[in-house]
Structure formats: structure tokens, C-alpha cells
Write an enzyme that holds these catalytic residues in place. Structure first.
Site, PDB file in Angstrom:
ATOM      1  N   GLY A 148       0.900  -1.066  -0.125  1.00 45.38           N
ATOM      2  CA  GLY A 148      -0.018  -0.123  -0.083  1.00 45.38           C
ATOM      3  C   GLY A 148       0.917   1.309   0.013  1.00 45.38           C
ATOM      4  N   SER A 177      -3.471  -3.378  -0.670  1.00 48.56           N
ATOM      5  CA  SER A 177      -2.283  -4.358  -0.025  1.00 48.56           C
ATOM      6  C   SER A 177      -2.619  -5.583   0.266  1.00 48.56           C
ATOM      7  CB  SER A 177      -2.030  -3.606   1.195  1.00 48.56           C
ATOM      8  OG  SER A 177      -0.889  -4.140   1.620  1.00 48.56           O
ATOM      9  N   HIS A 229      -1.447  -7.924   2.845  1.00 47.15           N
ATOM     10  CA  HIS A 229      -1.406  -8.405   4.272  1.00 47.15           C
ATOM     11  C   HIS A 229      -2.534  -7.678   5.045  1.00 47.15           C
ATOM     12  CE1 HIS A 229       0.387  -4.809   6.455  1.00 47.15           C
ATOM     13  NE2 HIS A 229       0.571  -4.243   5.207  1.00 47.15           N
ATOM     14  N   THR A 256      11.960  -7.597 -10.674  1.00 48.52           N
ATOM     15  CA  THR A 256      11.274  -8.704 -10.840  1.00 48.52           C
ATOM     16  C   THR A 256      10.249  -8.878  -9.903  1.00 48.52           C
ATOM     17  OG1 THR A 256      13.508  -9.705 -11.348  1.00 48.52           O
ATOM     18  CG2 THR A 256      11.850 -11.372 -10.886  1.00 48.52           C
ATOM     19  N   CYS A 271       2.624   1.942  11.866  1.00 50.12           N
ATOM     20  CA  CYS A 271       3.408   2.562  11.164  1.00 50.12           C
ATOM     21  C   CYS A 271       4.156   3.589  11.950  1.00 50.12           C
ATOM     22  CB  CYS A 271       3.221   3.192   9.982  1.00 50.12           C
ATOM     23  SG  CYS A 271       2.037   1.824   9.030  1.00 50.12           S
TER      24      CYS A 271
HETATM   25  C1  LIG Z   1      -4.712   2.989   4.945  1.00 51.13           C
HETATM   26  C2  LIG Z   1      -3.449   2.505   4.952  1.00 51.13           C
HETATM   27  N1  LIG Z   1      -2.796   2.898   3.623  1.00 51.13           N
HETATM   28  C3  LIG Z   1      -1.568   2.227   3.470  1.00 51.13           C
HETATM   29  C4  LIG Z   1      -1.015   1.404   4.470  1.00 51.13           C
HETATM   30  C5  LIG Z   1       0.406   0.808   3.913  1.00 51.13           C
HETATM   31  O1  LIG Z   1       0.151  -0.638   3.335  1.00 51.13           O
HETATM   32  P1  LIG Z   1       1.639  -1.314   3.340  1.00 51.13           P
HETATM   33  O2  LIG Z   1       1.755  -1.770   4.603  1.00 51.13           O
HETATM   34  O3  LIG Z   1       0.983  -2.710   2.485  1.00 51.13           O
HETATM   35  O4  LIG Z   1       2.486  -0.502   2.772  1.00 51.13           O
HETATM   36  C6  LIG Z   1      -1.497   0.908   5.438  1.00 51.13           C
HETATM   37  C7  LIG Z   1      -0.908   0.140   6.398  1.00 51.13           C
HETATM   38  O5  LIG Z   1      -1.019   0.413   7.592  1.00 51.13           O
HETATM   39  C8  LIG Z   1      -2.960   1.455   5.943  1.00 51.13           C
HETATM   40  O6  LIG Z   1      -3.841   1.159   6.854  1.00 51.13           O
END
Ligand SMILES: Cc1ncc(COP(=O)(O)O)c(C=O)c1O
Length: 385
Positions: free
Chosen positions: A69, A197, A199, A235, A324
Site C-alpha cells: 500500500g 495491499s 497483508h 522482478t 507505522c
Molecule cells: C490506510 C493504509 N494505507 C496504506 C497502508 C500501507 O500499506 P502497506 O503496509 O502494504 O505498505 C496501510 C497500512 O497500515 C494503511 O492502513
């Protein structure tokens, strides 16, 4: 330990993991190789793209695979800016967007773009009037997430993207928290681009994608890439793409049924907090604009991080907001968007439900939080005496 942090990440679905292993060991060719082993991988890649495009009701020509994401948000925004619909350097985004969106916006600000950030109203939604009033003749891009990762509110993307389309403004939406959770088919044709995304839907980590409306003649951010039509070099992670496709098929198949189950589980959790209800504030929208699996809340007088650690000690994994931001000592972005003061922001916690969340465990988590809050009150009374 019982896991209540499914908005941060999910365990991989067993069937998806089996597919991952099968592809990694048997269909291991480089999708760009010209021999038959490469060709076999290329066929599987295009089948996955076709299947995901069908699940999202989009043209497969606009679907590109990325590392997840965060990268998708970055590349989609850069791609849209490489092909604006009119002249200008003004961008509008939500205050509570994921850090990957804020990261690219900070970069763009340094390059001379003007950025307007929109807050949430008390229901955790972007005010559509405010969005319309923020648009200037030089606005070329609006970037608004579909579902907020910290409180689960669902933005009215259809209306906002439709308005932008009519005014020749690109509209990007982060679908990371909505992909596989709610039906996206009505909005995918209206937006210029969206990100997703693997996961968050029981697929592998480090895989995701972007959809860019194929009518947009974007220019590559990375020079001379040959994979993914030059959209992203490197890749392709075919095992992860195949596993994400299986995970997406499974979660979308059961989406409606899961949603109604999650609604009653959310209700049960909030009811379990009844004894301390005067101190609990759940940030949520009306039912039809609320993802039931994400409960963003605070308890007056209780620091979120302390509560999270207490829950952890008692066997429950909850969160203080976006994973994050760990190590950054900054409160969840949503607290700023909601206009909370610094003290209120430190009280924020998030409980997020997933497929393995049993109603009895959810109620037990609620009762445990009540117990922690009530014992904290008695401890502070003893300290004061
Ligand atoms: C709303 C949102 N966008 C983007 C992301 C980022 O996704 P990824 O962990 O796949 O980089 C997250 C992950 O916490 C998310 O909750």
C-alpha cells in the site's frame, strides 16, 4: 495472547500460504524471461491480474503490482501528477491519510506544490462542503482514503470522486483498509487511481497494487523499468501475487456475511464497556459509514499506551493507532484530524477485529478494559490519600 490488531496486519490464510509455496518452488520463472519457464510465470501473472481486475470490476490494463500500500500510494500520486488534467500545483488531501501519502505530499511541497489538508468532522468524515470550498482553479489532485485505518469511518468516495471528475481534477483513493472488506465495484470506475495491499486481507506482506485508469497517459517515476509496463521496476514477486489473489477471492466471497457478523461483535464489545461508559468515547460514524471491525476510542484519564501495555500483560494485543508510527512518539494522525487536544490524543486506542475474533474473547477484552480502568481509579485514590 489474543490478537485484536487486524487493521495493522493479518495472519496469512493457510490456503494462500500453500499457493505461495507452490508458486515459489514450482512456477519460479522470471515473468520477463522468454523461455517456457518464464512464459509459465507470465501466464500465471496475467491470470492473477485478470482475476483481481474482475474482483474489482476494473480494466486489467490499469492494474500494476507493487510492494504494498505505501509504495502504491506514492507511485499512484506521482503517476497522476505526471499527467494532470489541467495546469496548476494545488493538491487537497485528508489530514488523517496514511503516512505514505503524507510522505509524498511533503516531497511535493518541497517541489513547489501547495497542499491543503482537510480535517474530519465529529463523525470522522471529510466534510464535502469543505472539500468543495477548498478547490481552486489550480487544484489538480485530491487524495482521500476510503476507510480510515484508526477509526474505520468510510468516506463518501463516490460523491467526492464524481465531483472531482466533473471538475477535471484527478482523484486518488487509498483502498488499503477497504479492499476485501466492503464492496468497491461502484466506486472503482469513478476514481483516477486507487491502492491496495495484500497483508490486510490475509495475504502476504510486501505485496499490493495500484489501479490507474488506463485512459491516463502517465509517465514512469522510475526511469527505464521494463516490468509492469515501466510503472514499477524489479522482478515481480509472483508467489506473493498469486497468494494475494487467492486471499482476495476468499475474503470477497464471504464479505457480506462477514460484515453482518462483525456488526454484532462490535456491538458486543461496546456493550461490555457499559460500566465505564461515561469515560469512553468511541469515534465512529453512522452504521452505513462505519467499518465494524475497527473501533477507535479513548478513555478519559487513561493513557492509551499504558492501557495497551496492561492489555498486553493480560494477554490481549491491541493498538494505540497506526502501527507505522511506532517509535515516532507521535499520536495517531486521526486524533489531529478529529481536533483532539494533546492529552486526549495520548488516550487514543484501537481495537480491530478479524476472522478469528470470537465473541466471547471480544467481550472478555471489554471486561478486561473495564477492570483495568476501575483498578486504576482505586490505585489513584490510594495514591492521593
Ligand atoms: C490506510 C493504509 N494505507 C496504506 C497502508 C500501507 O500499506 P502497506 O503496509 O502494504 O505498505 C496501510 C497500512 O497500515 C494503511 O492502513
Amino acid at each position: 495472547m489474543i490478537y485484536f490488531d487486524f487493521a495493522a496486519t493479518t495472519p496469512m490464510d493457510y490456503e494462500a500460504a500453500e499457493v505461495y509455496i507452490k508458486v515459489a518452488t514450482e512456477i519460479f520463472g522470471n515473468t520477463s524471461s522468454l523461455h517456457d519457464i518464464g512464459g509459465q510465470a507470465q501466464t500465471l501473472l496475467e491470470n492473477c491480474r485478470k482475476e483481481l481486475a474482475a474482483l474489482l470490476d476494473v480494466d486489467k490494463k490499469g492494474l500494476y503490482f507493487t510492494s504494498g500500500g505505501s509504495e502504491s500510494n506514492f507511485l499512484a500520486i506521482e503517476a497522476l501528477l505526471s499527467s494532470p488534467l489541467k495546469n496548476g500545483k494545488h493538491i487537497i488531501a485528508g489530514m488523517a491519510e496514511h503516512s505514505s501519502v503524507h510522505g509524498v505530499l511533503t516531497r511535493l511541497e518541497r517541489l513547489g506544490y501547495e497542499i491543503t489538508l482537510l480535517p474530519f468532522n465529529s463523525k470522522g468524515l471529510i466534510d464535502q462542503e469543505q472539500l468543495i470550498n477548498s478547490i481552486k482553479p489550480e487544484t489538480i489532485l485530491v487524495a482521500l482514503q476510503h476507510i480510515n485505518s484508526e477509526i474505520g469511518t468510510i468516506q463518501p468516495i463516490k460523491e467526492m470522486a464524481g465531483f472531482c471528475k466533473a471538475n477535471r481534477i484527478h482523484f486518488h483513493s487509498d483502498f488499503v483498509q477497504s479492499f476485501g472488506k466492503i464492496n468497491l465495484k461502484k466506486i472503482t470506475p469513478i476514481v483516477s487511481s486507487f491502492s491496495f495491499s495484500g497483508h490486510k486481507i490475509y495475504g502476504p506482506k510486501g505485496i499490493g497494487g495500484v489501479y490507474l485508469n488506463p485512459s491516463i497517459p502517465w509517465k514512469p517515476f522510475f526511469p527505464d523499468g521494463s516490468h509492469e509496463s515501466g510503472f514499477r521496476p524489479g522482478t515481480l514477486n509472483l508467489p506473493a501475487i498469486a497468494a494475494m489473489t487467492i486471499a482476495a477471492q476468499k475474503i470477497i466471497r464471504n464479505m457480506e456475511e462477514d460484515l453482518s457478523k462483525f456488526k454484532s461483535k462490535r456491538k458486543a464489545f461496546i456493550e461490555a464497556l457499559e460500566p465505564i461508559k461515561n469515560r469512553v468515547k468511541v469515534y465512529q460514524a453512522d452504521d452505513d459509514s462505519q467499518l465494524p471491525t475497527i473501533i477507535g476510542m479513548r478513555i478519559t484519564g487513561i493513557e492509551g499506551q499504558w492501557l495497551m501495555l496492561e492489555c498486553n500483560r493480560l494477554g490481549f494485543a491491541i493498538s494505540t493507532g497506526s502501527a507505522c508510527q511506532i517509535g515516532m512518539q507521535t499520536p495517531a494522525k486521526v486524533t489531529k484530524a478529529l481536533g483532539l487536544n494533546d492529552e486526549e490524543a495520548t488516550e487514543f486506542i484501537r481495537i480491530s477485529l478479524g476472522h478469528s475474533s470470537k465473541i466471547e474473547d471480544i467481550v472478555r477484552l471489554g471486561e478486561t478494559i473495564v477492570g483495568i480502568v476501575q483498578s486504576f481509579k482505586s490505585v489513584s485514590v490510594i495514591l492521593r490519600n
